[in-house]
Design a protein around this motif. Structure first.
Motif, PDB file in Angstrom:
ATOM      1  N   ALA A 160      -4.551   1.299  -3.233  1.00  7.36           N
ATOM      2  CA  ALA A 160      -4.497   1.217  -1.770  1.00  7.36           C
ATOM      3  C   ALA A 160      -4.461   2.605  -1.152  1.00  7.36           C
ATOM      4  CB  ALA A 160      -3.282   0.406  -1.336  1.00  7.36           C
ATOM      5  N   ALA A 161      -3.702   3.517  -1.751  1.00 12.42           N
ATOM      6  CA  ALA A 161      -3.616   4.875  -1.227  1.00 12.42           C
ATOM      7  C   ALA A 161      -4.979   5.555  -1.276  1.00 12.42           C
ATOM      8  CB  ALA A 161      -2.582   5.675  -2.012  1.00 12.42           C
ATOM      9  N   ALA A 162      -5.692   5.376  -2.395  1.00  7.07           N
ATOM     10  CA  ALA A 162      -7.020   5.991  -2.521  1.00  7.07           C
ATOM     11  C   ALA A 162      -8.014   5.357  -1.553  1.00  7.07           C
ATOM     12  CB  ALA A 162      -7.512   5.853  -3.958  1.00  7.07           C
ATOM     13  N   ALA A 163      -7.964   4.027  -1.416  1.00  3.70           N
ATOM     14  CA  ALA A 163      -8.898   3.328  -0.536  1.00  3.70           C
ATOM     15  C   ALA A 163      -8.659   3.684   0.921  1.00  3.70           C
ATOM     16  CB  ALA A 163      -8.779   1.819  -0.738  1.00  3.70           C
ATOM     17  N   ALA A 164      -7.392   3.698   1.327  1.00  2.00           N
ATOM     18  CA  ALA A 164      -7.066   4.024   2.717  1.00  2.00           C
ATOM     19  C   ALA A 164      -7.492   5.442   3.058  1.00  2.00           C
ATOM     20  CB  ALA A 164      -5.573   3.824   2.962  1.00  2.00           C
ATOM     21  N   ALA A 165      -7.297   6.359   2.113  1.00  2.26           N
ATOM     22  CA  ALA A 165      -7.701   7.741   2.346  1.00  2.26           C
ATOM     23  C   ALA A 165      -9.224   7.848   2.472  1.00  2.26           C
ATOM     24  CB  ALA A 165      -7.195   8.632   1.210  1.00  2.26           C
ATOM     25  N   ALA A 166      -9.948   7.068   1.645  1.00  4.75           N
ATOM     26  CA  ALA A 166     -11.408   7.126   1.675  1.00  4.75           C
ATOM     27  C   ALA A 166     -11.973   6.592   2.985  1.00  4.75           C
ATOM     28  CB  ALA A 166     -11.982   6.336   0.501  1.00  4.75           C
ATOM     29  N   VAL A 167     -11.307   5.604   3.568  1.00  3.43           N
ATOM     30  CA  VAL A 167     -11.805   4.968   4.790  1.00  3.43           C
ATOM     31  C   VAL A 167     -11.123   5.537   6.037  1.00  3.43           C
ATOM     32  CG1 VAL A 167     -12.190   2.705   5.885  1.00  3.43           C
ATOM     33  CG2 VAL A 167     -12.234   2.894   3.417  1.00  3.43           C
ATOM     34  N   HIS A 168     -10.144   6.423   5.813  1.00  2.35           N
ATOM     35  CA  HIS A 168      -9.394   7.044   6.920  1.00  2.35           C
ATOM     36  C   HIS A 168      -8.649   5.991   7.744  1.00  2.35           C
ATOM     37  CE1 HIS A 168     -11.459  10.742   5.917  1.00  2.35           C
ATOM     38  NE2 HIS A 168     -12.622  10.137   6.066  1.00  2.35           N
ATOM     39  N   VAL A 169      -7.944   5.105   7.023  1.00  2.00           N
ATOM     40  CA  VAL A 169      -7.121   4.066   7.629  1.00  2.00           C
ATOM     41  C   VAL A 169      -5.661   4.369   7.315  1.00  2.00           C
ATOM     42  CG1 VAL A 169      -6.488   1.615   7.494  1.00  2.00           C
ATOM     43  CG2 VAL A 169      -8.888   2.282   7.547  1.00  2.00           C
ATOM     44  N   PRO A 170      -4.758   4.304   8.283  1.00  2.00           N
ATOM     45  CA  PRO A 170      -3.350   4.572   7.994  1.00  2.00           C
ATOM     46  C   PRO A 170      -2.752   3.537   7.053  1.00  2.00           C
ATOM     47  CG  PRO A 170      -3.616   3.785  10.253  1.00  2.00           C
ATOM     48  CD  PRO A 170      -4.989   4.049   9.723  1.00  2.00           C
ATOM     49  N   LEU A 171      -1.902   4.007   6.158  1.00  2.00           N
ATOM     50  CA  LEU A 171      -1.251   3.167   5.157  1.00  2.00           C
ATOM     51  C   LEU A 171       0.237   3.435   5.170  1.00  2.00           C
ATOM     52  CD1 LEU A 171      -1.167   1.424   2.450  1.00  2.00           C
ATOM     53  CD2 LEU A 171      -1.553   3.602   1.264  1.00  2.00           C
ATOM     54  N   LEU A 172       1.032   2.373   5.074  1.00  2.00           N
ATOM     55  CA  LEU A 172       2.471   2.528   4.891  1.00  2.00           C
ATOM     56  C   LEU A 172       2.929   1.559   3.819  1.00  2.00           C
ATOM     57  CD1 LEU A 172       4.367   0.051   6.393  1.00  2.00           C
ATOM     58  CD2 LEU A 172       3.170   1.011   8.342  1.00  2.00           C
ATOM     59  N   ALA A 173       4.030   1.877   3.175  1.00  2.00           N
ATOM     60  CA  ALA A 173       4.577   1.024   2.120  1.00  2.00           C
ATOM     61  C   ALA A 173       5.884   0.408   2.584  1.00  2.00           C
ATOM     62  CB  ALA A 173       4.802   1.834   0.845  1.00  2.00           C
ATOM     63  N   LEU A 174       6.066  -0.853   2.245  1.00  2.10           N
ATOM     64  CA  LEU A 174       7.318  -1.555   2.498  1.00  2.10           C
ATOM     65  C   LEU A 174       7.965  -1.834   1.151  1.00  2.10           C
ATOM     66  CD1 LEU A 174       9.447  -3.162   4.037  1.00  2.10           C
ATOM     67  CD2 LEU A 174       7.814  -5.055   4.216  1.00  2.10           C
ATOM     68  N   ARG A 175       9.112  -1.212   0.905  1.00  2.17           N
ATOM     69  CA  ARG A 175       9.828  -1.382  -0.355  1.00  2.17           C
ATOM     70  C   ARG A 175      11.285  -1.712  -0.064  1.00  2.17           C
ATOM     71  NH1 ARG A 175       5.344  -1.330  -1.758  1.00  2.17           N
ATOM     72  NH2 ARG A 175       4.327  -0.146  -3.417  1.00  2.17           N
ATOM     73  N   ARG A 176      11.702  -2.882  -0.495  1.00  2.00           N
ATOM     74  CA  ARG A 176      13.120  -3.224  -0.350  1.00  2.00           C
ATOM     75  C   ARG A 176      13.957  -2.225  -1.147  1.00  2.00           C
ATOM     76  NH1 ARG A 176      12.241  -8.232  -4.480  1.00  2.00           N
ATOM     77  NH2 ARG A 176      10.557  -8.602  -3.002  1.00  2.00           N
ATOM     78  N   PRO A 177      15.154  -1.868  -0.667  1.00  2.00           N
ATOM     79  CA  PRO A 177      15.989  -0.909  -1.396  1.00  2.00           C
ATOM     80  C   PRO A 177      16.311  -1.398  -2.800  1.00  2.00           C
ATOM     81  CG  PRO A 177      16.807  -1.227   0.838  1.00  2.00           C
ATOM     82  CD  PRO A 177      15.745  -2.273   0.615  1.00  2.00           C
ATOM     83  N   GLY A 178      16.381  -0.473  -3.730  1.00  2.00           N
ATOM     84  CA  GLY A 178      16.725  -0.823  -5.102  1.00  2.00           C
ATOM     85  C   GLY A 178      18.196  -1.132  -5.252  1.00  2.00           C
ATOM     86  N   TRP A 179      18.547  -1.698  -6.389  1.00  2.00           N
ATOM     87  CA  TRP A 179      19.938  -2.013  -6.678  1.00  2.00           C
ATOM     88  C   TRP A 179      20.705  -0.755  -7.072  1.00  2.00           C
ATOM     89  CZ3 TRP A 179      17.372  -6.206  -9.962  1.00  2.00           C
ATOM     90  CH2 TRP A 179      17.169  -7.367  -9.187  1.00  2.00           C
ATOM     91  N   VAL A 180      21.990  -0.760  -6.804  1.00  3.35           N
ATOM     92  CA  VAL A 180      22.864   0.368  -7.133  1.00  3.35           C
ATOM     93  C   VAL A 180      24.027  -0.153  -7.969  1.00  3.35           C
ATOM     94  CG1 VAL A 180      24.345   2.194  -6.212  1.00  3.35           C
ATOM     95  CG2 VAL A 180      22.236   1.560  -5.006  1.00  3.35           C
ATOM     96  N   PRO A 181      24.326   0.457  -9.107  1.00  2.82           N
ATOM     97  CA  PRO A 181      25.449  -0.028  -9.924  1.00  2.82           C
ATOM     98  C   PRO A 181      26.782   0.173  -9.211  1.00  2.82           C
ATOM     99  CG  PRO A 181      24.619   2.062 -10.771  1.00  2.82           C
ATOM    100  CD  PRO A 181      23.658   1.617  -9.709  1.00  2.82           C
ATOM    101  N   VAL A 182      27.701  -0.732  -9.484  1.00  7.53           N
ATOM    102  CA  VAL A 182      29.050  -0.642  -8.932  1.00  7.53           C
ATOM    103  C   VAL A 182      30.039  -0.621 -10.087  1.00  7.53           C
ATOM    104  CG1 VAL A 182      28.368  -1.836  -6.822  1.00  7.53           C
ATOM    105  CG2 VAL A 182      29.325  -3.141  -8.722  1.00  7.53           C
TER     106      VAL A 182
END
Length: 249
Positions: A85-107
């Motif tokens: 997706a990053a390569a494709a968006a760059a090739a077509v000059h389309v903005p890209l953002l990623a949605l990543r839920r926060p990772g787990w943290v040990p307690v």
């Protein structure tokens, strides 16, 4: 013409983003699903299923269906499509953002062993236990196929395909999972080690609490990185705000 947003989906967060976008005036949303789950929960709006054919194929699709922005809301471990997706968006000059839920943290009380791959997890297992609760999904089971001395309870949405461990029971189920249910699985199957990917989120987190309560070790496979330069949102709400920012020009 409406703003056309492509959501690379398959996650709960992707469906929430699609729901929010569909409700907006002047926005067209297309969700793309990989097609690895037999009966996926379909988001609202337009939906396409299947791969693009690599970065070049995705770039062709972005051109053919004039897309104004791409939201990569795939699973945190779907690394290949994120880089495509990053390569494709760059090739077509389309903005890209990623949605990543926060990772787990040990307690306090957690007995985590962190590794960067399924192969690394397989190397750790013989020294940690003999009855394994494997929650890494049906893909990549070949990494554990040679561990004949261990017994596995493997949980996934769809049935796995070989190669996989010979001594393995398959549990077909879809989250969210309850803490009570996870406690019962560990007790009934006499689980003494848990293997999971750091998927984050609440839907599958109760297994970590159940493992902590049972005092068993947890092998955690760390996430692959987000492609360099791609802005990241942690929640669907943050993604929508970031989308307004990257498309404001």
């Amino acid at each position: 013409m409406p703003l056309h947003v492509l959501v690379l989906g398959g996650t709960t967060e992707a469906r929430r983003v699609a729901e929010s976008l569909v409700a907006l005036d002047g926005v067209r949303v297309t969700s793309s699903l990989a097609g690895r789950v037999a009966q996926p929960k379909l988001p609202p709006g337009e939906v396409r299923v299947g791969g693009f054919g690599g970065a070049e194929g995705m770039a062709d699709w972005l051109r053919a269906h004039p897309v104004d922005a791409v939201i990569d809301a795939t699973h945190p471990f779907a690394g290949t499509i994120s880089f495509n997706a990053a390569a494709a968006a760059a090739a077509v000059h389309v903005p890209l953002l990623a949605l990543r839920r926060p990772g787990w943290v040990p307690v306090e009380g957690d007995r985590w062993h962190v590794t960067d791959s399924l192969a690394g997890a397989a190397e750790l297992l013989p020294g940690l236990g003999s009855r394994v609760f494997l929650t890494t999904g049906r893909m990549g089971l070949a990494a554990f196929a040679a561990l004949d001395a261990l017994w596995f309870l493997m949980r996934s949405v769809d049935a796995p395909e070989a190669p996989y461990p010979v001594r393995m029971e398959v549990l077909l189920d879809r989250g969210p999972f309850s803490l009570e249910g996870e406690r019962e699985l560990i007790r009934r199957h006499r689980i003494d080690v848990l293997v999971t990917k750091d998927s984050g989120g609440d839907a599958t987190a109760p297994k970590l609490t159940a493992a902590r309560e049972a005092g068993i070790p947890v092998v955690v496979v760390g996430r692959p990185p987000v492609p360099p330069g791609v802005p990241v949102a942690g929640t669907p709400e943050e993604a929508l705000a970031l989308l307004r920012t990257v498309t404001s020009g």
